[in-house]
Motif scaffolding. Structure first.
Motif, PDB file in Angstrom:
ATOM      1  N   SER A  27       1.090   4.891   8.069  1.00 18.31           N
ATOM      2  CA  SER A  27       1.518   3.463   8.088  1.00 18.31           C
ATOM      3  C   SER A  27       0.977   2.602   9.145  1.00 18.31           C
ATOM      4  N   PHE A  28       0.620   3.087  10.330  1.00 17.98           N
ATOM      5  CA  PHE A  28      -0.247   2.714  11.199  1.00 17.98           C
ATOM      6  C   PHE A  28      -1.766   2.270  10.839  1.00 17.98           C
ATOM      7  N   CYS A  29      -2.323   3.151  10.154  1.00 17.77           N
ATOM      8  CA  CYS A  29      -3.929   3.271   9.734  1.00 17.77           C
ATOM      9  C   CYS A  29      -3.974   2.288   8.573  1.00 17.77           C
ATOM     10  N   ILE A  30      -2.862   2.181   7.714  1.00 16.70           N
ATOM     11  CA  ILE A  30      -3.149   1.600   6.305  1.00 16.70           C
ATOM     12  C   ILE A  30      -1.615   0.896   6.244  1.00 16.70           C
ATOM     13  N   PRO A  31      -1.454  -0.303   6.884  1.00 11.72           N
ATOM     14  CA  PRO A  31      -0.263  -1.158   6.963  1.00 11.72           C
ATOM     15  C   PRO A  31       0.360  -1.186   5.323  1.00 11.72           C
ATOM     16  N   LEU A  32      -0.406  -1.389   4.375  1.00  8.68           N
ATOM     17  CA  LEU A  32       0.286  -1.736   3.036  1.00  8.68           C
ATOM     18  C   LEU A  32       1.040  -0.248   2.689  1.00  8.68           C
ATOM     19  N   GLY A  34       2.515   1.604   4.858  1.00 10.91           N
ATOM     20  CA  GLY A  34       3.860   1.398   5.716  1.00 10.91           C
ATOM     21  C   GLY A  34       4.746   0.320   4.748  1.00 10.91           C
ATOM     22  N   ALA A  35       4.322  -0.824   4.371  1.00  9.82           N
ATOM     23  CA  ALA A  35       5.062  -1.615   3.498  1.00  9.82           C
ATOM     24  C   ALA A  35       5.712  -0.833   2.264  1.00  9.82           C
ATOM     25  N   ILE A  36       4.890  -0.143   1.791  1.00  8.74           N
ATOM     26  CA  ILE A  36       5.479   0.794   0.387  1.00  8.74           C
ATOM     27  C   ILE A  36       6.424   1.597   0.852  1.00  8.74           C
ATOM     28  N   LEU A  37       6.315   2.122   2.004  1.00  2.00           N
ATOM     29  CA  LEU A  37       7.313   3.255   2.681  1.00  2.00           C
ATOM     30  C   LEU A  37       8.580   2.643   2.910  1.00  2.00           C
ATOM     31  N   TRP A  38       8.482   1.307   3.422  1.00  2.00           N
ATOM     32  CA  TRP A  38       9.600   0.572   3.975  1.00  2.00           C
ATOM     33  C   TRP A  38      10.284   0.334   2.606  1.00  2.00           C
ATOM     34  N   TYR A  39       9.732  -0.214   1.750  1.00  2.00           N
ATOM     35  CA  TYR A  39      10.578  -0.687   0.445  1.00  2.00           C
ATOM     36  C   TYR A  39      11.150   0.502  -0.288  1.00  2.00           C
ATOM     37  N   ILE A  40      10.294   1.718  -0.240  1.00  2.00           N
ATOM     38  CA  ILE A  40      11.070   2.929  -1.140  1.00  2.00           C
ATOM     39  C   ILE A  40      12.228   3.372  -0.284  1.00  2.00           C
ATOM     40  N   ASN A  41      12.480   3.186   1.179  1.00  2.00           N
ATOM     41  CA  ASN A  41      13.564   3.935   2.012  1.00  2.00           C
ATOM     42  C   ASN A  41      14.383   2.929   2.584  1.00  2.00           C
ATOM     43  N   LYS A  42      14.216   1.726   2.052  1.00  2.00           N
ATOM     44  CA  LYS A  42      15.098   0.807   2.812  1.00  2.00           C
ATOM     45  C   LYS A  42      16.508   0.700   2.546  1.00  2.00           C
ATOM     46  N   ASP A  43      16.920   1.475   1.201  1.00  2.00           N
ATOM     47  CA  ASP A  43      18.495   1.654   1.134  1.00  2.00           C
ATOM     48  C   ASP A  43      18.967   2.786   1.528  1.00  2.00           C
ATOM     49  N   ALA A  51      11.190   2.561  10.867  1.00  2.00           N
ATOM     50  CA  ALA A  51      10.021   3.283  11.624  1.00  2.00           C
ATOM     51  C   ALA A  51       8.522   2.917  11.040  1.00  2.00           C
ATOM     52  N   ALA A  52       8.682   3.246   9.431  1.00  2.00           N
ATOM     53  CA  ALA A  52       7.471   2.714   8.579  1.00  2.00           C
ATOM     54  C   ALA A  52       7.004   1.189   8.759  1.00  2.00           C
ATOM     55  N   CYS A  53       7.930   0.173   8.851  1.00  2.00           N
ATOM     56  CA  CYS A  53       7.800  -0.915   9.008  1.00  2.00           C
ATOM     57  C   CYS A  53       7.296  -1.440  10.510  1.00  2.00           C
ATOM     58  N   HIS A  54       7.659  -0.777  11.505  1.00  2.00           N
ATOM     59  CA  HIS A  54       7.323  -1.314  12.743  1.00  2.00           C
ATOM     60  C   HIS A  54       5.600  -0.673  12.983  1.00  2.00           C
ATOM     61  N   MET A  55       5.429   0.660  12.431  1.00  2.00           N
ATOM     62  CA  MET A  55       4.287   1.152  12.604  1.00  2.00           C
ATOM     63  C   MET A  55       3.366   0.310  11.831  1.00  2.00           C
ATOM     64  N   ALA A  56       3.643  -0.150  10.615  1.00  2.00           N
ATOM     65  CA  ALA A  56       2.732  -1.052   9.935  1.00  2.00           C
ATOM     66  C   ALA A  56       2.465  -2.340  10.537  1.00  2.00           C
ATOM     67  N   LEU A  57       3.441  -2.756  11.217  1.00  2.00           N
ATOM     68  CA  LEU A  57       3.306  -4.250  11.944  1.00  2.00           C
ATOM     69  C   LEU A  57       2.284  -3.818  13.062  1.00  2.00           C
TER      70      LEU A  57
END
Length: 82
Positions: A27-32, A34-43, A51-57
Motif C-alpha cells: 500500500s505504501f509503495c503502490i498507493p492505488l 492501498g486504495a483497492i485494499l481499503w475499498y475491499i475491506n471497508k465494511d 491501515a491500508a488507507c493510511h499507508m497509501a496516503l
C-alpha cells in the motif's frame, strides 16, 4: 428508510485484526493498491481498511515531496532534455 441503511451490517462480524505487513508495504509503495485494499475491506474489516488507507496516503505524500525536491534541485526530467 434511514433505519434500514443503519442496520444493514448488524449481522456481519467485523474483523479486528490489523493489516499484514506485506500489504502495508504494498500500500505504501503502490498507493492505488492501498486504495483497492481499503475499498475491499471497508465494511468487513475496518481496521485493515484504515491501515491500508493510511499507508497509501503516506506513500502518496512521500512521492509528492520527493517530486518537489527533485524539481527544485533541478534533477527532474526537464533538465535531461538539454
Amino acid at each position: 428508510m434511514n433505519d434500514l441503511n443503519q442496520n444493514q451490517n448488524v449481522n456481519q462480524p467485523q474483523d479486528n485484526e490489523d493489516l499484514e505487513t506485506i500489504m502495508k508495504v504494498l500500500s505504501f509503495c503502490i498507493p492505488l493498491a492501498g486504495a483497492i485494499l481499503w475499498y475491499i475491506n471497508k465494511d468487513k474489516a475496518p481496521k485493515k481498511s484504515k491501515a491500508a488507507c493510511h499507508m497509501a496516503l503516506y506513500g502518496l505524500a512521500l512521492g509528492v515531496v520527493l517530486q518537489i525536491l527533485a524539481t527544485v534541485m533541478g534533477i527532474g526530467a526537464a533538465s535531461l532534455s538539454n
